[in-house]
Design a protein around this motif. Structure first.
Motif, PDB file in Angstrom:
ATOM      1  N   ASN A 157      -0.293  10.232  -3.765  1.00 34.31           N
ATOM      2  CA  ASN A 157      -1.082  10.253  -2.393  1.00 34.31           C
ATOM      3  C   ASN A 157      -0.313  10.410  -1.221  1.00 34.31           C
ATOM      4  O   ASN A 157      -0.063   9.445  -0.440  1.00 34.31           O
ATOM      5  CB  ASN A 157      -2.111   9.342  -2.350  1.00 34.31           C
ATOM      6  N   TYR A 158       0.564  11.300  -0.984  1.00 32.94           N
ATOM      7  CA  TYR A 158       1.619  11.590  -0.149  1.00 32.94           C
ATOM      8  C   TYR A 158       0.786  11.612   1.107  1.00 32.94           C
ATOM      9  O   TYR A 158       1.587  11.071   2.343  1.00 32.94           O
ATOM     10  CB  TYR A 158       2.309  12.692  -0.349  1.00 32.94           C
ATOM     11  N   GLN A 159      -0.234  11.875   1.564  1.00 32.88           N
ATOM     12  CA  GLN A 159      -0.901  12.185   2.867  1.00 32.88           C
ATOM     13  C   GLN A 159      -1.184  10.432   3.221  1.00 32.88           C
ATOM     14  O   GLN A 159      -0.846  10.038   4.516  1.00 32.88           O
ATOM     15  CB  GLN A 159      -2.131  12.843   2.857  1.00 32.88           C
ATOM     16  N   GLU A 160      -1.742   9.641   2.240  1.00 33.38           N
ATOM     17  CA  GLU A 160      -1.893   8.290   2.700  1.00 33.38           C
ATOM     18  C   GLU A 160      -0.651   7.621   2.940  1.00 33.38           C
ATOM     19  O   GLU A 160      -0.218   6.834   3.894  1.00 33.38           O
ATOM     20  CB  GLU A 160      -2.667   7.361   1.662  1.00 33.38           C
ATOM     21  N   ALA A 161       0.488   8.002   2.252  1.00 34.46           N
ATOM     22  CA  ALA A 161       1.831   7.409   2.390  1.00 34.46           C
ATOM     23  C   ALA A 161       2.345   7.502   3.897  1.00 34.46           C
ATOM     24  O   ALA A 161       2.816   6.851   4.714  1.00 34.46           O
ATOM     25  CB  ALA A 161       2.872   7.868   1.458  1.00 34.46           C
ATOM     26  N   ASN A 178       0.698  -1.328  -0.049  1.00 37.51           N
ATOM     27  CA  ASN A 178       0.039  -0.083   0.125  1.00 37.51           C
ATOM     28  C   ASN A 178       0.981   1.318   0.096  1.00 37.51           C
ATOM     29  O   ASN A 178       0.354   2.219  -0.466  1.00 37.51           O
ATOM     30  CB  ASN A 178      -1.016   0.096   1.115  1.00 37.51           C
ATOM     31  N   LYS A 192       0.719   8.656   6.365  1.00 36.06           N
ATOM     32  CA  LYS A 192      -0.246   7.835   7.356  1.00 36.06           C
ATOM     33  C   LYS A 192       0.070   6.404   7.613  1.00 36.06           C
ATOM     34  O   LYS A 192       0.276   6.091   8.673  1.00 36.06           O
ATOM     35  CB  LYS A 192      -1.622   7.896   6.951  1.00 36.06           C
ATOM     36  N   LEU A 193       0.499   5.858   6.537  1.00 33.41           N
ATOM     37  CA  LEU A 193       0.877   4.441   6.589  1.00 33.41           C
ATOM     38  C   LEU A 193       2.281   4.408   7.439  1.00 33.41           C
ATOM     39  O   LEU A 193       2.517   3.461   8.337  1.00 33.41           O
ATOM     40  CB  LEU A 193       1.239   3.643   5.297  1.00 33.41           C
ATOM     41  N   ALA A 216       0.664   4.265  -2.777  1.00 29.34           N
ATOM     42  CA  ALA A 216       0.226   5.457  -2.376  1.00 29.34           C
ATOM     43  C   ALA A 216       1.511   6.476  -3.033  1.00 29.34           C
ATOM     44  O   ALA A 216       1.236   7.550  -3.621  1.00 29.34           O
ATOM     45  CB  ALA A 216       0.237   5.582  -0.928  1.00 29.34           C
TER      46      ALA A 216
END
Length: 296
Positions: free
Chosen positions: A275-279, A266, A281-282, A270
């Motif tokens: 999608n840096y915000q998702e990255a 994931n 967050k992970l 990302a």
């Protein structure tokens, strides 16, 4: 007055007339020649220099079986396992080098290991003196080279067309190359290290085929690996199993790698979709899991 043919042996009246030699049959051509005691003592049983060289060749070459004896390991191997001599060393008597490829590689490795400082100083001197810089061609030389290439292609158009067709067929048979997602997985699986030398792939890498495309290899993910540019150029079209036997595999330190519970799939998705915000967050979730596990 009739002339008589002189018998074999030392000249009459010479200082060797009192010494007794023997008539020896040549081991190569069978010709009988006179040999002095000193020649017999050192095992000289050939009639000429050419026969002497042929006899030396028989000690290391077996033309009937197309094999050669390695002067280092002493094993009889196929002549394809030896590097061919070029330039002044090339001849009909010694077309290949004395050491097999594996022994030559071992000698080269041990020399570089023992002379690291000397080789480093030598490379520095060459860089400072400008010897490593490629000679710049003039415009006339570049134009002459391009003109010669055009003439060769025009003269050998059938070869050019055949090579182009073969390249297209090989590429079609190999299939499509994997996308960035699979390349990212390969980087994680190899811990960003070259398979052979173990150097970091941070400054660049090449995608290598374990079984080359020229030998019916495919672009499947299982047939691909990441190598540093130096190892990839040295490997060439040699299969992975054969090259690994020669140079060995690197011992990669996996202690500093990502934890097993890190969601690599994931994270790569990302990053590819920007999608840096998702990255981030992970990363934060996995960091919290890591702190929790270490505190136990």
């Amino acid at each position: 007055m009739t002339s008589q043919k002189r018998k074999s042996g030392p000249a009459i009246g010479s200082k060797h007339a009192s010494r007794k030699g023997l008539d020896v049959e040549c081991l190569i051509c069978g010709k009988v020649t006179y040999k002095y005691p000193s020649q017999i003592a050192r095992g000289d049983k050939t009639c000429s220099l050419s026969c002497r060289d042929k006899r030396k060749r028989l000690l290391t070459y077996n033309d009937s079986e197309n094999t050669k004896k390695c002067c280092r390991c002493g094993e009889w191997k196929s002549q394809s396992e030896y590097t061919k001599n070029n330039g002044l060393k090339a001849s009909k008597l010694t077309p290949t080098q004395a050491y097999c490829k594996s022994c030559s590689l071992d000698v080269d490795r041990s020399f570089k290991k023992k002379n690291k400082d000397h080789l480093r100083e030598y490379s520095k001197r060459r860089r400072d003196s400008g010897l490593d810089k490629k000679k710049e061609q003039t415009e006339e030389q570049i134009a002459r080279t391009k003109e010669n290439q055009k003439k060769w292609r025009k003269k050998n158009m059938h070869k050019v067309l055949m090579w182009n067709k073969l390249r297209v067929h090989r590429q079609r048979a190999a299939g499509d190359m994997p996308d960035k997602y699979f390349i990212g997985r390969m980087i994680c699986d190899q811990y960003s290290r070259c398979i052979y030398c173990g150097i970091s792939l941070y400054h660049g890498f090449h995608i290598d085929h374990k079984i080359p495309v020229s030998k019916n290899g495919t672009n499947d993910i299982d047939n691909l690996q990441l190598l540093c540019p130096t190892c990839n150029m040295k490997k060439g079209v040699i299969p992975h199993t054969e090259y690994a036997e020669r140079v060995g595999l690197a011992e990669i330190d996996r202690s500093s790698s990502l934890p097993d519970w890190f969601d690599v799939d994931n994270f790569i998705v990302a990053m590819e979709s920007e999608n840096y915000q998702e990255a981030i967050k992970l990363c934060q979730v996995n960091l919290a899991q890591t702190i929790e596990r270490l505190s136990r």
